[in-house]
Each structure stands twice: as structure tokens, then as C-alpha cells.
Scaffold this motif. Structure first.
Motif, PDB file in Angstrom:
ATOM      1  N   ALA A  38     -65.410  14.533  19.221  1.00  0.00           N
ATOM      2  CA  ALA A  38     -64.510  15.672  19.379  1.00  0.00           C
ATOM      3  C   ALA A  38     -64.863  16.495  20.611  1.00  0.00           C
ATOM      4  N   ILE A  39     -66.140  16.788  20.797  1.00  0.00           N
ATOM      5  CA  ILE A  39     -66.514  17.648  21.923  1.00  0.00           C
ATOM      6  C   ILE A  39     -66.263  16.948  23.250  1.00  0.00           C
ATOM      7  N   ALA A  40     -66.414  15.623  23.270  1.00  0.00           N
ATOM      8  CA  ALA A  40     -66.116  14.881  24.499  1.00  0.00           C
ATOM      9  C   ALA A  40     -64.636  14.999  24.848  1.00  0.00           C
ATOM     10  N   LEU A  41     -63.774  14.917  23.851  1.00  0.00           N
ATOM     11  CA  LEU A  41     -62.335  15.054  24.098  1.00  0.00           C
ATOM     12  C   LEU A  41     -61.984  16.470  24.542  1.00  0.00           C
ATOM     13  N   PHE A  42     -62.555  17.464  23.886  1.00  0.00           N
ATOM     14  CA  PHE A  42     -62.275  18.848  24.282  1.00  0.00           C
ATOM     15  C   PHE A  42     -62.701  19.094  25.729  1.00  0.00           C
ATOM     16  N   ARG A  43     -63.826  18.513  26.126  1.00  0.00           N
ATOM     17  CA  ARG A  43     -64.280  18.685  27.499  1.00  0.00           C
ATOM     18  C   ARG A  43     -63.369  17.958  28.482  1.00  0.00           C
ATOM     19  N   GLU A  44     -62.886  16.791  28.092  1.00  0.00           N
ATOM     20  CA  GLU A  44     -61.966  16.042  28.956  1.00  0.00           C
ATOM     21  C   GLU A  44     -60.714  16.837  29.276  1.00  0.00           C
ATOM     22  N   ILE A  45     -60.194  17.555  28.284  1.00  0.00           N
ATOM     23  CA  ILE A  45     -58.943  18.278  28.482  1.00  0.00           C
ATOM     24  C   ILE A  45     -59.168  19.744  28.859  1.00  0.00           C
ATOM     25  N   GLY A  46     -60.432  20.144  29.013  1.00  0.00           N
ATOM     26  CA  GLY A  46     -60.729  21.502  29.442  1.00  0.00           C
ATOM     27  C   GLY A  46     -60.455  22.564  28.404  1.00  0.00           C
ATOM     28  N   ASP A  47     -60.656  22.244  27.141  1.00  0.00           N
ATOM     29  CA  ASP A  47     -60.403  23.184  26.045  1.00  0.00           C
ATOM     30  C   ASP A  47     -61.727  23.835  25.643  1.00  0.00           C
ATOM     31  N   GLY A  48     -62.036  24.984  26.239  1.00  0.00           N
ATOM     32  CA  GLY A  48     -63.297  25.647  25.961  1.00  0.00           C
ATOM     33  C   GLY A  48     -63.396  26.170  24.547  1.00  0.00           C
ATOM     34  N   ARG A  86     -54.502   9.489  16.079  1.00  0.00           N
ATOM     35  CA  ARG A  86     -54.989   8.435  16.976  1.00  0.00           C
ATOM     36  C   ARG A  86     -53.833   7.522  17.395  1.00  0.00           C
ATOM     37  N   THR A  87     -52.958   7.227  16.460  1.00  0.00           N
ATOM     38  CA  THR A  87     -51.796   6.401  16.783  1.00  0.00           C
ATOM     39  C   THR A  87     -50.892   7.108  17.779  1.00  0.00           C
ATOM     40  N   LEU A  88     -50.738   8.419  17.635  1.00  0.00           N
ATOM     41  CA  LEU A  88     -49.862   9.193  18.513  1.00  0.00           C
ATOM     42  C   LEU A  88     -50.494   9.461  19.880  1.00  0.00           C
ATOM     43  N   GLY A  89     -51.823   9.402  19.946  1.00  0.00           N
ATOM     44  CA  GLY A  89     -52.501   9.528  21.233  1.00  0.00           C
ATOM     45  C   GLY A  89     -52.626  10.923  21.790  1.00  0.00           C
ATOM     46  N   ASP A  90     -52.461  11.955  20.969  1.00  0.00           N
ATOM     47  CA  ASP A  90     -52.585  13.335  21.421  1.00  0.00           C
ATOM     48  C   ASP A  90     -54.064  13.724  21.377  1.00  0.00           C
ATOM     49  N   ARG A  91     -54.710  13.837  22.551  1.00  0.00           N
ATOM     50  CA  ARG A  91     -56.156  14.037  22.596  1.00  0.00           C
ATOM     51  C   ARG A  91     -56.588  15.355  21.962  1.00  0.00           C
ATOM     52  N   ARG A  92     -55.839  16.420  22.184  1.00  0.00           N
ATOM     53  CA  ARG A  92     -56.212  17.702  21.591  1.00  0.00           C
ATOM     54  C   ARG A  92     -56.127  17.628  20.064  1.00  0.00           C
ATOM     55  N   GLU A  93     -55.075  17.033  19.552  1.00  0.00           N
ATOM     56  CA  GLU A  93     -54.936  16.933  18.097  1.00  0.00           C
ATOM     57  C   GLU A  93     -55.962  15.968  17.512  1.00  0.00           C
ATOM     58  N   ILE A  94     -56.291  14.909  18.239  1.00  0.00           N
ATOM     59  CA  ILE A  94     -57.344  14.004  17.776  1.00  0.00           C
ATOM     60  C   ILE A  94     -58.658  14.763  17.660  1.00  0.00           C
ATOM     61  N   ALA A  95     -58.965  15.550  18.699  1.00  0.00           N
ATOM     62  CA  ALA A  95     -60.208  16.326  18.685  1.00  0.00           C
ATOM     63  C   ALA A  95     -60.213  17.329  17.542  1.00  0.00           C
TER      64      ALA A  95
END
Length: 218
Positions: free
Chosen positions: A151-161, A104-113
Motif C-alpha cells: 500500500a505505501i509503495a502505491l501511495f508513494r507512486e501516486i504522490g498521496d502523502g 485490482r481488476t479495475l486497476g485504480d492504484r489509489r483505491e487498491i492502496a
């Protein structure tokens, strides 16, 4: 390089060498190299009592006091994985929470998810093993749902099916171990479609397996 040597010593904890025999230098500390290091630590520490988890963390910090934040987050996840497979769900949850806070501190959405998914899944296993303690970190269905929803909201934001499919699969697993096979089947079917679209053959097979067993339980 010098930093690469330190990382190799860390991933060799427990006497197991780096899985790919590569030197980790420069930008390779991010993502791919970090995943390799994570696997190396997990492989070494799964040897068990010879390298207990707290000692592993002290060795890691001593060997790499200037460890890059991304690699430290992956190593915390690896230590969580070691505890998870040793059925120490409380320690696993705490390590995953540390990793999640760092991502969360690093801000990487995929890794956060991914970290949300990993942490949330520790709420599934205790119920599968019939554990009913209320004071541990792995016994809160509402937290599980909240983590999976974020998590699923973040995955959808970045298009990670594939990531989205993992969340659906986790939801199915949750209901499966609560003896709710009809609900589990519905989630597994949704995950199966996404795994197929993403070309994730291994998880497609897992989804088919869990779907079949859910159907048998009805």
C-alpha cells in the motif's frame, strides 16, 4: 434517473435515506458518489440485526443487478465496515478482500492502496482485543506487513502523502497494541509529519493522541 433510483434504494438499506439526498446518475457513480453511497449503506446497516450483513448484500444485488463495478467495490467496503464496527472481524476481512480483488481488476492504484490499508488494519484489531485464534483471517502479522508495504509503495507512486501517512499510522497502531510503545511512537511521529504536510487536521489530531498515549506507556 432509473439507475439513480436503484442506488438510492440500496444506500437506504435499514430505513436510512441517502445522506445528501442526491440522485446518483452517469459518471457520478465513480468516486465521490460512491463514497456517499458507501456512507449511506454503512449508516443504514449499523442499525444492526434489523438488516444483517448477508441480507444487505442480497438486497444490494437484487436492487442493482447491473451495479457499476466501482460502486460495487465501495459497497463491499461499506459492508466490511459494518462488520468491523460490529466486531465481526472475520466477515470484515472477507468483504475487504472481495473489494480489494475487484479494485485490482479495475486497476485504480489509489483505491487498491486504500483497500490494502483497510484489509490490513483488520489484522490489528483482533490483537487489541486479546483474540488469539489462529484460524481466522485477522491474525497474521506478516500478512499485515506485506499489505502495508504494498500500500505505501502505491501511495508513494501516486504522490498521496495522506495515504502514506495512514500506513505509517497503522504501523504505529500495530506496535501500540503489541505493547511496543517505543516502536509505536516512532511510527506515529512519522505519520504526524506527513499529516501536517498534507493538511489532514483530523488525522493530525489522532496521531498526536496516539503519540501521547505511546509516550505514557513507556
Amino acid at each position: 434517473g432509473q439507475e439513480g433510483g436503484r442506488v438510492r434504494r440500496v444506500v437506504g438499506l435499514g430505513g436510512v435515506p441517502h445522506a445528501h439526498g442526491q440522485e446518483l446518475t452517469g459518471d457520478e457513480h465513480d468516486h465521490d458518489a460512491a463514497r456517499q453511497a458507501e456512507r449511506g449503506v454503512a449508516a443504514g446497516d449499523q442499525l444492526g440485526p434489523a438488516c444483517p450483513e448477508p441480507d444487505s448484500l442480497r438486497v444490494m444485488e437484487g436492487a442493482c443487478p447491473d451495479l457499476p463495478a466501482t460502486l460495487r467495490a465501495h459497497l463491499l467496503e461499506a459492508l466490511g465496515g459494518v462488520a468491523y464496527w460490529q466486531a465481526d472481524h472475520d466477515t470484515a476481512a472477507h468483504r475487504y478482500e472481495e473489494a480489494l480483488a475487484l479494485w485490482r481488476t479495475l486497476g485504480d492504484r489509489r483505491e487498491i492502496a486504500n483497500a490494502l490499508y483497510t484489509r490490513g488494519f483488520t489484522d490489528v484489531i483482533p490483537q487489541a482485543e486479546g483474540l488469539t485464534r489462529a484460524d481466522g483471517p485477522g491474525h497474521d502479522p506478516q500478512r499485515f506487513f506485506a499489505l502495508m508495504d504494498e500500500a505505501i509503495a502505491l501511495f508513494r507512486e501516486i504522490g498521496d502523502g495522506a495515504g502514506e501517512a495512514n500506513i505509517l499510522w497503522a504501523r504505529g497502531t500495530f506496535h501500540y497494541f503489541r505493547n511496543e510503545p517505543a516502536e509505536a511512537e516512532a511510527w506515529f511521529r512519522r505519520s504526524l509529519d506527513l499529516y501536517r504536510t498534507a493538511g489532514q487536521r483530523t488525522m493530525e489530531a489522532w496521531a498526536l493522541h496516539m503519540l501521547g498515549t505511546a509516550e505514557l506507556k513507556q
